[in-house]
Design a protein around this motif. Structure first.
Motif, mmCIF file in Angstrom:
data_model
loop_
_atom_site.group_PDB
_atom_site.id
_atom_site.type_symbol
_atom_site.label_atom_id
_atom_site.label_comp_id
_atom_site.label_asym_id
_atom_site.label_seq_id
_atom_site.Cartn_x
_atom_site.Cartn_y
_atom_site.Cartn_z
ATOM 1 N N TYR A 1 0.836 -1.199 0.000
ATOM 2 C CA TYR A 1 0.000 0.000 0.000
ATOM 3 C C TYR A 1 0.875 1.255 0.000
ATOM 4 N N THR A 2 1.887 1.299 0.893
ATOM 5 C CA THR A 2 2.769 2.469 0.956
ATOM 6 C C THR A 2 3.555 2.618 -0.339
ATOM 7 N N LEU B 1 -9.080 -3.025 14.849
ATOM 8 C CA LEU B 1 -8.399 -1.733 14.730
ATOM 9 C C LEU B 1 -8.732 -1.157 13.355
ATOM 10 N N PRO B 2 -9.911 -0.509 13.230
ATOM 11 C CA PRO B 2 -10.324 0.036 11.936
ATOM 12 C C PRO B 2 -9.647 1.377 11.654
ATOM 13 N N SER B 3 -8.340 1.304 11.457
ATOM 14 C CA SER B 3 -7.528 2.499 11.249
ATOM 15 C C SER B 3 -7.574 2.927 9.785
ATOM 16 N N LYS B 4 -7.188 4.171 9.537
ATOM 17 C CA LYS B 4 -7.039 4.607 8.137
ATOM 18 C C LYS B 4 -5.695 5.302 7.920
ATOM 19 N N GLY B 5 -4.736 5.048 8.841
ATOM 20 C CA GLY B 5 -3.420 5.668 8.701
ATOM 21 C C GLY B 5 -2.268 4.730 8.987
ATOM 22 N N GLU B 6 -2.504 3.416 8.886
ATOM 23 C CA GLU B 6 -1.436 2.446 9.158
ATOM 24 C C GLU B 6 -0.552 2.263 7.926
ATOM 25 N N GLY B 7 0.749 2.296 8.159
ATOM 26 C CA GLY B 7 1.659 1.916 7.081
ATOM 27 C C GLY B 7 1.617 0.418 6.879
#
Length: 386
Positions: free
Chosen positions: A157-158, A289-295
């Protein structure tokens, strides 16, 4: 890229934020990177520059490195002086020592590497994690990233984000995913001592989130989890949510818990030490952990290695550890209804992805893809130019 004989007798310069004082994703990655290099190239020299660590912290950690490793600490210095001396020492020392390669695990330190390359031609690599490289506003940092000999991305993704309008040669970007120590995470029954500590029964459905809770970390999705919990408990009245971690956002979170009238079904557990982490994963019925900024998100690997169903966001690097949803449940991290619906389905044993109820399968797939041995093997390929 380098001859193996040259590496064995060479000198690695490793530039880290810190590894002893704070345990975040970049720190964990940096530690594993150093360990892997030293496993493979034990005869090489290692100079490790730690911007925020202080000298006396190393003895407090149970980290084993080669005795010849030289650590350079800058954590005791005033902030402005710290930045200047940190960069100056790296550049001046390298001019005399001529390291084989310089590897920075934070993009902000790429500027010193770039200056060093202009002066000496010494190659440098930059590790790209998540938010810090997705949107770079500083043009000099952007230039330093573009001029790196290799960019090591922790997730596909990154890597994709780096290729969007940053004028970076795709041939330079290599994916070396996060790793974890699989020996530390086992499939076990719910630990009785934690059931007692949190006043839970063995049958109660437990949701766990382990994350940093800083005012700059709201993207982690714990607010959405609390709002979703209001809906989850309508279907599952005895559900309990354990939110573990530390940070300066905890007072606001506690106020939100009270506002939503969730005090009886939420435990804010604080920091969980490494020796209790596996037990906490085994306590839960779903890790969310419904994050939207994880690398990337190392916690997902840890939960999967304990055989747990995992719910994560579908808009960041979380999709990598979950194999694009094959090993878990990916949701819109901004959609509270969707989060709640999927948590209910998972806890009721009715998730549309049946593999999340196969603990040994989840564990084995995660180990096969992301265990430290795999990380080390992939790193060797990178160093050798494959």
């Amino acid at each position: 890229m380098f001859k193996k004989s040259a590496i064995n007798k060479g000198n690695f310069y490793l530039i880290f934020p810190n590894i002893f004082d704070f345990k975040g994703g970049i720190q964990v990655y940096s530690t594993f990177l150093l360990k892997a290099l030293q496993d493979v190239y034990p005869e090489a020299d290692y100079d490790v520059f730690l911007k925020y660590d202080k000298q006396n912290l190393k003895t407090q950690q149970n980290l084993q490195f080669l005795s010849s490793t030289k650590f350079h600490y800058f954590g005791n210095l005033p902030k402005l002086l710290q930045t200047i001396l940190f960069a100056a020492k790296i550049i001046i020392l390298a001019i005399f020592q001529r390291p084989t390669v310089v590897i920075s695990t934070h993009v902000n330190y790429a500027t010193a590497c770039y200056i060093l390359k202009l002066l000496t031609g010494i190659p440098y690599w930059v590790v790209a994690h998540g938010l810090e490289v997705w949107e770079i506003e500083n043009n000099f940092i952007k230039l330093a990233l573009q001029k790196a000999d290799k960019i090591v991305s922790v997730s596909n993704y990154t890597r994709q984000r780096l290729l969007e309008g940053k004028n970076i040669d795709s041939e330079k970007i290599f994916v070396l995913p996060n790793t974890f120590d699989a020996n530390q995470f086992k499939i076990n029954p719910k630990p009785s001592y934690l059931l007692k500590r949190y006043n839970l029964t063995n049958e109660q459905p437990v949701i766990l989130t382990v994350t940093r809770m800083g005012r700059m970390a709201k993207y982690k999705g714990y607010d959405q989890m609390l709002h979703a919990l209001v809906k989850v408990r309508l279907c599952l009245p005895d559900v309990h949510f354990i939110l573990a971690g530390k940070g300066d956002d905890i007072p606001r979170i506690k106020a939100l818990v009270a506002k939503l009238n969730l005090q009886d079904c939420v435990t804010i557990a604080g920091f969980v030490p490494d020796e209790e982490l596996c037990a906490h994963y085994n306590l839960c019925d779903v890790f969310a952990l419904p994050s939207k900024g994880e690398g990337f998100g190392i916690v997902y690997l840890e939960a999967l290695a304990c055989g747990k169903p995992v719910l994560a966001g579908n808009q960041d690097g979380s999709i990598d550890p979950l194999a694009e949803g094959k090993l878990g449940c990916l949701v819109d991290p901004d959609n509270v209804e969707e989060i709640a619906y999927n948590l209910i389905k998972i806890l009721q044993g009715d998730c549309s992805n049946p593999v999340i109820y196969q603990p040994k399968y989840l564990q084995q797939k995660t180990i096969d893809a992301f265990d430290f041995n795999q990380f080390r093997a992939n790193l060797v390929k990178l160093v050798n130019g494959h």
